[in-house]
Design a protein around this motif. Structure first.
Motif, PDB file in Angstrom:
ATOM      1  N   TYR A 147      47.672  36.335  35.497  1.00  0.00           N
ATOM      2  CA  TYR A 147      47.788  37.048  36.759  1.00  0.00           C
ATOM      3  C   TYR A 147      48.888  36.369  37.561  1.00  0.00           C
ATOM      4  N   PRO A 148      49.496  37.052  38.515  1.00  0.00           N
ATOM      5  CA  PRO A 148      50.666  36.484  39.196  1.00  0.00           C
ATOM      6  C   PRO A 148      50.402  35.316  40.144  1.00  0.00           C
ATOM      7  N   TRP A 149      49.163  35.099  40.580  1.00  0.00           N
ATOM      8  CA  TRP A 149      48.902  34.025  41.546  1.00  0.00           C
ATOM      9  C   TRP A 149      47.865  33.055  41.009  1.00  0.00           C
ATOM     10  N   CYS A 150      48.072  31.758  41.308  1.00  0.00           N
ATOM     11  CA  CYS A 150      47.197  30.696  40.809  1.00  0.00           C
ATOM     12  C   CYS A 150      46.689  29.839  41.967  1.00  0.00           C
ATOM     13  N   ALA A 151      45.413  29.481  41.895  1.00  0.00           N
ATOM     14  CA  ALA A 151      44.864  28.469  42.793  1.00  0.00           C
ATOM     15  C   ALA A 151      45.227  27.119  42.193  1.00  0.00           C
ATOM     16  N   GLN A 152      45.885  26.263  42.974  1.00  0.00           N
ATOM     17  CA  GLN A 152      46.395  25.008  42.443  1.00  0.00           C
ATOM     18  C   GLN A 152      45.929  23.831  43.273  1.00  0.00           C
ATOM     19  N   GLY A 153      45.921  22.662  42.617  1.00  0.00           N
ATOM     20  CA  GLY A 153      45.536  21.431  43.276  1.00  0.00           C
ATOM     21  C   GLY A 153      44.106  21.049  42.938  1.00  0.00           C
ATOM     22  N   GLY A 154      43.669  19.910  43.478  1.00  0.00           N
ATOM     23  CA  GLY A 154      42.297  19.471  43.304  1.00  0.00           C
ATOM     24  C   GLY A 154      41.861  19.372  41.857  1.00  0.00           C
ATOM     25  N   GLU A 155      40.836  20.141  41.494  1.00  0.00           N
ATOM     26  CA  GLU A 155      40.230  20.036  40.167  1.00  0.00           C
ATOM     27  C   GLU A 155      40.991  20.788  39.079  1.00  0.00           C
ATOM     28  N   PHE A 156      42.056  21.501  39.420  1.00  0.00           N
ATOM     29  CA  PHE A 156      42.781  22.306  38.445  1.00  0.00           C
ATOM     30  C   PHE A 156      44.042  21.606  37.967  1.00  0.00           C
ATOM     31  N   ASP A 157      44.262  21.630  36.671  1.00  0.00           N
ATOM     32  CA  ASP A 157      45.520  21.152  36.116  1.00  0.00           C
ATOM     33  C   ASP A 157      46.585  22.217  36.349  1.00  0.00           C
ATOM     34  N   TYR A 158      47.835  21.849  36.080  1.00  0.00           N
ATOM     35  CA  TYR A 158      48.921  22.815  36.231  1.00  0.00           C
ATOM     36  C   TYR A 158      48.832  23.835  35.113  1.00  0.00           C
ATOM     37  N   PRO A 159      48.966  25.105  35.315  1.00  0.00           N
ATOM     38  CA  PRO A 159      49.400  25.802  36.512  1.00  0.00           C
ATOM     39  C   PRO A 159      48.254  26.137  37.455  1.00  0.00           C
ATOM     40  N   GLY A 160      47.017  25.829  37.106  1.00  0.00           N
ATOM     41  CA  GLY A 160      45.887  26.120  37.969  1.00  0.00           C
ATOM     42  C   GLY A 160      45.052  27.261  37.438  1.00  0.00           C
ATOM     43  N   GLU A 161      44.244  27.821  38.309  1.00  0.00           N
ATOM     44  CA  GLU A 161      43.373  28.945  37.958  1.00  0.00           C
ATOM     45  C   GLU A 161      44.118  30.238  38.285  1.00  0.00           C
ATOM     46  N   CYS A 162      44.765  30.805  37.285  1.00  0.00           N
ATOM     47  CA  CYS A 162      45.615  31.985  37.484  1.00  0.00           C
ATOM     48  C   CYS A 162      44.790  33.246  37.271  1.00  0.00           C
ATOM     49  N   ALA A 163      43.968  33.567  38.249  1.00  0.00           N
ATOM     50  CA  ALA A 163      43.043  34.687  38.116  1.00  0.00           C
ATOM     51  C   ALA A 163      43.143  35.658  39.277  1.00  0.00           C
ATOM     52  N   TYR A 164      44.284  35.689  39.965  1.00  0.00           N
ATOM     53  CA  TYR A 164      44.385  36.492  41.179  1.00  0.00           C
ATOM     54  C   TYR A 164      45.554  37.469  41.095  1.00  0.00           C
ATOM     55  N   SER A 165      45.263  38.714  41.383  1.00  0.00           N
ATOM     56  CA  SER A 165      46.284  39.762  41.337  1.00  0.00           C
ATOM     57  C   SER A 165      47.174  39.749  42.566  1.00  0.00           C
ATOM     58  N   THR A 166      46.622  39.352  43.707  1.00  0.00           N
ATOM     59  CA  THR A 166      47.398  39.340  44.942  1.00  0.00           C
ATOM     60  C   THR A 166      47.313  37.967  45.605  1.00  0.00           C
ATOM     61  N   TYR A 167      48.280  37.698  46.437  1.00  0.00           N
ATOM     62  CA  TYR A 167      48.300  36.445  47.187  1.00  0.00           C
ATOM     63  C   TYR A 167      47.091  36.356  48.116  1.00  0.00           C
ATOM     64  N   GLU A 168      46.700  37.493  48.694  1.00  0.00           N
ATOM     65  CA  GLU A 168      45.558  37.521  49.609  1.00  0.00           C
ATOM     66  C   GLU A 168      44.257  37.155  48.894  1.00  0.00           C
ATOM     67  N   GLN A 169      44.081  37.633  47.654  1.00  0.00           N
ATOM     68  CA  GLN A 169      42.896  37.267  46.871  1.00  0.00           C
ATOM     69  C   GLN A 169      42.868  35.769  46.639  1.00  0.00           C
ATOM     70  N   CYS A 170      44.015  35.211  46.316  1.00  0.00           N
ATOM     71  CA  CYS A 170      44.099  33.772  46.076  1.00  0.00           C
ATOM     72  C   CYS A 170      43.768  32.990  47.346  1.00  0.00           C
ATOM     73  N   LEU A 171      44.327  33.421  48.483  1.00  0.00           N
ATOM     74  CA  LEU A 171      44.045  32.730  49.747  1.00  0.00           C
ATOM     75  C   LEU A 171      42.565  32.770  50.094  1.00  0.00           C
ATOM     76  N   ALA A 172      41.929  33.908  49.847  1.00  0.00           N
ATOM     77  CA  ALA A 172      40.492  34.010  50.134  1.00  0.00           C
ATOM     78  C   ALA A 172      39.694  33.067  49.253  1.00  0.00           C
ATOM     79  N   SER A 173      40.119  32.891  48.021  1.00  0.00           N
ATOM     80  CA  SER A 173      39.398  32.027  47.100  1.00  0.00           C
ATOM     81  C   SER A 173      39.570  30.544  47.427  1.00  0.00           C
TER      82      SER A 173
END
Length: 92
Positions: A30-56
């Motif tokens: 998916y185009p957006w990834c939650a990054q940092g903390g417990e996630f390695d690079y590139p992170g948890e790439c499970a979000y279709s939109t930036y807004e979904q990622c921000l909410a998560s």
């Protein structure tokens, strides 16, 4: 006894089939990834939109970033169109 063995064998086969066919969460593209903390690079790439990622990531000390598979992948080249020749019209 025979029924119990059959039930256990069936459950074991179903569990194994589910385990083998499951894809890891990091394999999703998916185009957006939650990054940092417990996630390695590139992170948890499970979000279709930036807004979904921000909410998560809200309240989780994480941030959103683009999925490198999307951001740095070459753009697909358009397929060349083949022009068909018009048939000559026969004179009457």
């Amino acid at each position: 006894m025979r029924k119990t063995q059959l039930v256990l064998l069936t459950l074991g086969a179903a569990f194994l089939a589910g385990f083998v066919s499951a894809t890891p969460a990091a394999a999703r593209d998916y185009p957006w990834c939650a990054q940092g903390g417990e996630f390695d690079y590139p992170g948890e790439c499970a979000y279709s939109t930036y807004e979904q990622c921000l909410a998560s990531v809200s309240g989780r000390l994480l941030y959103c970033g683009p999925n490198p598979r999307f951001a740095y992948e070459p753009a697909p080249q358009p397929q060349p169109r083949l022009h068909r020749r018009a048939r000559p019209v026969a004179p009457y």
